[in-house]
Design a protein around this motif. Structure first.
Motif, PDB file in Angstrom:
ATOM      1  N   ASP A  91      33.525  44.075  33.193  1.00 42.06           N
ATOM      2  CA  ASP A  91      34.112  43.099  34.116  1.00 42.06           C
ATOM      3  C   ASP A  91      33.126  41.959  34.347  1.00 42.06           C
ATOM      4  O   ASP A  91      32.095  42.144  34.991  1.00 42.06           O
ATOM      5  CB  ASP A  91      34.462  43.790  35.438  1.00 42.06           C
ATOM      6  N   GLU A  92      33.440  40.812  33.841  1.00 41.74           N
ATOM      7  CA  GLU A  92      32.516  39.677  33.980  1.00 41.74           C
ATOM      8  C   GLU A  92      32.903  38.723  35.098  1.00 41.74           C
ATOM      9  O   GLU A  92      32.251  37.692  35.306  1.00 41.74           O
ATOM     10  CB  GLU A  92      32.398  38.929  32.651  1.00 41.74           C
ATOM     11  N   PHE A  93      33.970  39.045  35.809  1.00 40.12           N
ATOM     12  CA  PHE A  93      34.399  38.183  36.911  1.00 40.12           C
ATOM     13  C   PHE A  93      33.319  38.173  38.001  1.00 40.12           C
ATOM     14  O   PHE A  93      32.829  39.215  38.410  1.00 40.12           O
ATOM     15  CB  PHE A  93      35.729  38.710  37.464  1.00 40.12           C
ATOM     16  N   GLN A  94      32.969  36.976  38.457  1.00 40.09           N
ATOM     17  CA  GLN A  94      31.807  36.880  39.357  1.00 40.09           C
ATOM     18  C   GLN A  94      32.061  37.386  40.766  1.00 40.09           C
ATOM     19  O   GLN A  94      31.119  37.674  41.506  1.00 40.09           O
ATOM     20  CB  GLN A  94      31.277  35.432  39.375  1.00 40.09           C
ATOM     21  N   GLY A 141      35.447  41.237  47.209  1.00 35.10           N
ATOM     22  CA  GLY A 141      35.199  40.169  46.244  1.00 35.10           C
ATOM     23  C   GLY A 141      35.695  40.495  44.842  1.00 35.10           C
ATOM     24  O   GLY A 141      36.033  39.598  44.071  1.00 35.10           O
ATOM     25  N   LEU A 142      35.751  41.788  44.507  1.00 33.67           N
ATOM     26  CA  LEU A 142      36.172  42.182  43.158  1.00 33.67           C
ATOM     27  C   LEU A 142      37.599  42.716  43.093  1.00 33.67           C
ATOM     28  O   LEU A 142      38.201  42.724  42.018  1.00 33.67           O
ATOM     29  CB  LEU A 142      35.221  43.259  42.600  1.00 33.67           C
ATOM     30  N   ALA A 187      41.053  38.033  43.945  1.00 32.37           N
ATOM     31  CA  ALA A 187      40.174  38.373  42.818  1.00 32.37           C
ATOM     32  C   ALA A 187      41.022  38.756  41.608  1.00 32.37           C
ATOM     33  O   ALA A 187      40.717  38.361  40.473  1.00 32.37           O
ATOM     34  CB  ALA A 187      39.232  39.516  43.199  1.00 32.37           C
ATOM     35  N   ILE A 188      42.060  39.516  41.847  1.00 31.53           N
ATOM     36  CA  ILE A 188      42.948  39.900  40.737  1.00 31.53           C
ATOM     37  C   ILE A 188      43.528  38.642  40.098  1.00 31.53           C
ATOM     38  O   ILE A 188      43.491  38.462  38.877  1.00 31.53           O
ATOM     39  CB  ILE A 188      44.090  40.821  41.252  1.00 31.53           C
ATOM     40  N   GLU A 189      44.032  37.754  40.953  1.00 31.04           N
ATOM     41  CA  GLU A 189      44.663  36.531  40.434  1.00 31.04           C
ATOM     42  C   GLU A 189      43.679  35.677  39.628  1.00 31.04           C
ATOM     43  O   GLU A 189      44.003  35.210  38.535  1.00 31.04           O
ATOM     44  CB  GLU A 189      45.232  35.726  41.606  1.00 31.04           C
TER      45      GLU A 189
END
Lengths: 287, 287
Positions: free
Chosen positions: B162-165, B177-178, B183-185
């Motif tokens: 998971d690279e989402f910040q 935050g995750l 965050a999903i969107e």
């Protein structure tokens, strides 16, 4: 007169004292197997006219009074103590009320009544030593849900430079697996008290404990946090914790001044045995 | 007759009902600014002869009755509501007892009294939607320490792929935050209800929520866990949570059968407003 047992994995502290938590006499008995340890406990208490006994025990234990195995030590790996009916063994020897809780819950009770959290209806007591455990007072009562808390095994984020695999047989790199005494010893190749001059040891320790405190604060919002146990005798860990915790919380919740919020036990090494006396007093009153 | 407000970031649900949590009439009012929203709330309640009002509010809020700012919304980024004296505004309009707690604590109270945790003295209610929050009943009472819990912001371990910040302005990649709706969107480039056919979305969601449940269980040991909010309407998240949680806990503590332990709200979307009616009833009784 009240009796108290602080039952640890290496030794039992047995004491008699009063309902103000004052210890009048105490002995230590090595924790070997129940057949050896318990007769010595009973022999000590037989010398007094006890009204109640309080036990703060290593765990996990069954604290659910409606359970058929209430009063037992449950799934401990400690030889001979698995499924040991601790409360029943004492009931067979003494017909007095018996209070039974975890060692860390007893210590939390001691600290909230007479120690660093005196006068507060909420505190968290954490021990960092051979293992990591915590007890809590929430709205004036010892925290209990389905069972007692097992806060030492929560997940933490590994430090990017920490390659130690972790020592917890269940979770490998949970908090206890990465930060209890045996993890320190195995990671750095020496016992903690030989590592006093190596700041990186205590910096990493603070890194992990601060993460745990972040979780405890966001979930329980304790009014005072007390850190005891052998590892916490390294004062430098407190400094590291304060720094990392500020960074992690990042002003999301308002924290009191950390040096008065996160502290050493007011009762020193006596938090557990004092709390066990108070457990005895509670058992007497509830009877 | 009792009044209840479920105050959310996008809408206020106002209701009148009885002390059994039964809603008799309700309206919805958009959450804009207090000068617009509150007169409509007051106008609605003025139509009834109320004995007490209960508020389950978005937060953070000051729930400490000894504080000078008790009854206020505190550090919300929501325009106009920061430091808003919610309880005082209602006290000025109605001279009745007012109960005040978080929306998620209200929902936990609703579920413990009349919903999925009915009859239990312990439960945890978690909402996963625009944000993530949780309330808890511990030994029969709403959990409160120094302040109310802020469980949505606990730390989780990032999934290696998971690279989402992360979207939390305070902690970047904490649980909220995750794993909250925004965050999903942002991670997947579409709203959750357009992603129903993409199992990897819900698998990752379960991965993070299971970690949070692990922490909550080890710290609070709740007797029932209730997962509500928009995201949890995706039933596949429950399956992922069950699988990951078993793996994480690894039999260290004994968990009940997960499909009956970790469940949807028994009151559906009415947990919050029902709990707010019960908060009104509590305020009336304490008066």
């Amino acid at each position: 007169m009240l009796g108290a047992i602080e039952a640890g994995g290496t030794k039992f502290v047995c004491a008699v004292g009063d309902e103000m938590g004052k210890v009048i006499e105490r002995i230590q008995i090595p924790t070997t197997v129940p057949e050896e340890t318990m007769p010595k406990v009973i022999e000590f208490f037989k010398r007094y006219d006890l009204e109640a006994i309080g036990i703060g025990s290593f765990g996990p234990i069954d604290v659910n009074k409606e359970s058929a195995t209430y009063g037992n030590i449950t799934s401990t790996p400690k030889a001979g103590w698995r499924d040991y009916p601790f409360v029943q063994a004492l009931k067979d020897a003494f017909s007095v009320p018996i209070g039974f809780n975890t060692d860390v819950n007893a210590a939390a009770l001691g600290e909230a009544t007479l120690g660093a959290a005196k006068g507060l209806d909420s505190c968290l007591y954490i021990t960092v030593g051979t293992g990591i455990g915590a007890g809590a007072i929430v709205q004036g009562k010892l925290l209990q849900g389905q069972t007692h808390p097992e806060m030492g095994h929560i997940l933490v984020r590994r430090h990017p430079n920490d390659e130690f695999q972790g020592k917890c047989p269940y979770h490998h790199d949970c908090l206890e697996g990465l930060a209890a005494g045996p993890a320190i010893e195995e990671r750095w190749g020496d016992k903690g008290f030989h590592l006093v001059e190596r700041p990186e040891v205590w910096e990493l320790e603070g890194y992990y404990i601060a993460q745990a405190l972040m979780q405890y604060i966001l979930i329980l919002s304790p009014k005072k946090i007390i850190l005891g146990g052998g590892v916490m005798k390294q004062e430098q860990v407190f400094t590291a914790i304060y720094n990392y915790l500020q960074e992690l919380v990042n002003h999301y919740v308002e924290l009191p001044e950390l040096s008065t919020y996160i502290v050493s036990p007011g009762l020193g090494d006596d938090a557990g045995i004092t709390g066990s006396l108070l457990l005895a007093h509670q058992a007497l009153q509830e009877n």
